[in-house]
Design a protein around this motif. Sequence first.
Motif, short mmCIF file in Angstrom:
data_model
loop_
_atom_site.label_atom_id
_atom_site.label_comp_id
_atom_site.label_asym_id
_atom_site.label_seq_id
_atom_site.Cartn_x
_atom_site.Cartn_y
_atom_site.Cartn_z
N TYR A 178 0.84 -1.19 0.00
CA TYR A 178 0.00 0.00 0.00
C TYR A 178 0.88 1.25 0.00
O TYR A 178 1.95 1.26 0.61
CB TYR A 178 -0.93 0.02 1.22
CG TYR A 178 -1.91 1.16 1.16
CD1 TYR A 178 -2.96 1.14 0.26
CD2 TYR A 178 -1.76 2.28 1.97
CE1 TYR A 178 -3.84 2.20 0.16
CE2 TYR A 178 -2.64 3.34 1.88
CZ TYR A 178 -3.67 3.30 0.98
OH TYR A 178 -4.53 4.35 0.88
N TYR A 179 0.41 2.28 -0.68
CA TYR A 179 1.11 3.57 -0.76
C TYR A 179 0.07 4.67 -0.83
O TYR A 179 -0.96 4.54 -1.51
CB TYR A 179 1.99 3.62 -2.01
CG TYR A 179 2.53 5.01 -2.31
CD1 TYR A 179 3.68 5.45 -1.70
CD2 TYR A 179 1.85 5.86 -3.17
CE1 TYR A 179 4.18 6.73 -1.96
CE2 TYR A 179 2.34 7.14 -3.44
CZ TYR A 179 3.50 7.56 -2.82
OH TYR A 179 3.98 8.82 -3.06
N THR A 180 0.33 5.77 -0.14
CA THR A 180 -0.51 6.96 -0.28
C THR A 180 0.31 8.18 0.09
O THR A 180 1.34 8.09 0.77
CB THR A 180 -1.79 6.87 0.58
OG1 THR A 180 -2.68 7.92 0.21
CG2 THR A 180 -1.48 7.00 2.07
N VAL A 181 -0.15 9.33 -0.36
CA VAL A 181 0.45 10.61 -0.01
C VAL A 181 -0.40 11.21 1.10
O VAL A 181 -1.64 11.25 1.00
CB VAL A 181 0.50 11.55 -1.23
CG1 VAL A 181 0.98 12.94 -0.82
CG2 VAL A 181 1.40 10.97 -2.31
N LEU A 182 0.25 11.67 2.15
CA LEU A 182 -0.44 12.30 3.28
C LEU A 182 -0.25 13.80 3.21
O LEU A 182 0.83 14.27 2.86
CB LEU A 182 0.12 11.77 4.60
CG LEU A 182 0.07 10.27 4.82
CD1 LEU A 182 0.84 9.89 6.08
CD2 LEU A 182 -1.38 9.80 4.91
N GLN A 183 -1.28 14.52 3.54
CA GLN A 183 -1.18 15.98 3.55
C GLN A 183 -0.44 16.44 4.81
O GLN A 183 -0.67 15.91 5.89
CB GLN A 183 -2.57 16.61 3.49
CG GLN A 183 -3.31 16.29 2.20
CD GLN A 183 -2.51 16.68 0.96
OE1 GLN A 183 -1.96 17.75 0.87
NE2 GLN A 183 -2.45 15.75 0.01
N PRO A 184 0.44 17.40 4.67
CA PRO A 184 1.19 17.86 5.84
C PRO A 184 0.30 18.58 6.84
O PRO A 184 -0.74 19.13 6.50
CB PRO A 184 2.22 18.83 5.23
CG PRO A 184 1.62 19.27 3.94
CD PRO A 184 0.76 18.14 3.46
N THR A 185 0.73 18.54 8.08
CA THR A 185 0.04 19.29 9.14
C THR A 185 0.80 20.59 9.36
O THR A 185 2.00 20.67 9.08
CB THR A 185 -0.01 18.48 10.44
OG1 THR A 185 1.34 18.18 10.85
CG2 THR A 185 -0.77 17.17 10.26
N PRO A 186 0.12 21.62 9.87
CA PRO A 186 0.80 22.90 10.05
C PRO A 186 1.84 22.89 11.16
O PRO A 186 2.71 23.75 11.20
CB PRO A 186 -0.35 23.86 10.40
CG PRO A 186 -1.46 22.99 10.86
CD PRO A 186 -1.29 21.66 10.19
N LYS A 222 -10.04 0.55 0.58
CA LYS A 222 -9.43 0.12 -0.70
C LYS A 222 -8.06 -0.54 -0.52
O LYS A 222 -7.56 -1.17 -1.43
CB LYS A 222 -9.33 1.29 -1.67
CG LYS A 222 -8.30 2.34 -1.27
CD LYS A 222 -8.23 3.47 -2.28
CE LYS A 222 -7.18 4.49 -1.89
NZ LYS A 222 -7.11 5.59 -2.81
N ALA A 223 -7.47 -0.42 0.67
CA ALA A 223 -6.18 -1.04 0.93
C ALA A 223 -6.37 -2.54 1.13
O ALA A 223 -7.41 -2.99 1.61
CB ALA A 223 -5.54 -0.43 2.18
N PRO A 224 -5.37 -3.33 0.76
CA PRO A 224 -5.48 -4.77 1.00
C PRO A 224 -5.64 -5.07 2.50
O PRO A 224 -5.04 -4.38 3.33
CB PRO A 224 -4.15 -5.34 0.49
CG PRO A 224 -3.56 -4.27 -0.36
CD PRO A 224 -4.10 -2.97 0.14
N ALA A 225 -6.44 -6.05 2.81
CA ALA A 225 -6.64 -6.43 4.22
C ALA A 225 -5.34 -7.02 4.76
O ALA A 225 -4.66 -7.78 4.06
CB ALA A 225 -7.77 -7.43 4.33
#
Length: 146
Positions: A16-24, A36-39
């Motif tokens: 699994y791969y995703t981009v995370l939005q940065p926090t301030p 949607k990620a594999p179990a």
Amino acid sequence: MSEFRLYSVETKQQIYYTVLQPTPSATIASFLLPPKAPALEEGKEYQWTVTLKCHKGDDIVVTGRIQRQSTNNPTLNQKLANAELQKYPAILVAEGIWYDAIAILAALKQDSPDDTSLTQDWAEILKKIGYSDLTNTPTQIVTESF
């Protein structure tokens, strides 16, 4: 920008791969894998990495391992069924289920930031895992659209 990757320890394959939005600001973040990620398979070990992409190219990489536990645990299920939600983290810690304990406690803290008993529980659990210096770091439940 940050990247999250999940690998099978057994096969070394990225699952699994995703981009995370940065926090301030700096936070302790907790998030769930989206549908949607594999179990994750019970009993198998996985490695996760979060890469914080830095402007100068000196990326910061944080990594950890996780293993999905069997949900067929009558003793644990009974303890949780008879407990208030606020007691779940302590029960899970006693069973060695750290990620879920911390995630639940972070969510409880976020919902009730003025609850001093939750603040004390948070400090105790961070001390147990060697991160007492993060006691006052804000928490964030990541609920991005995955």
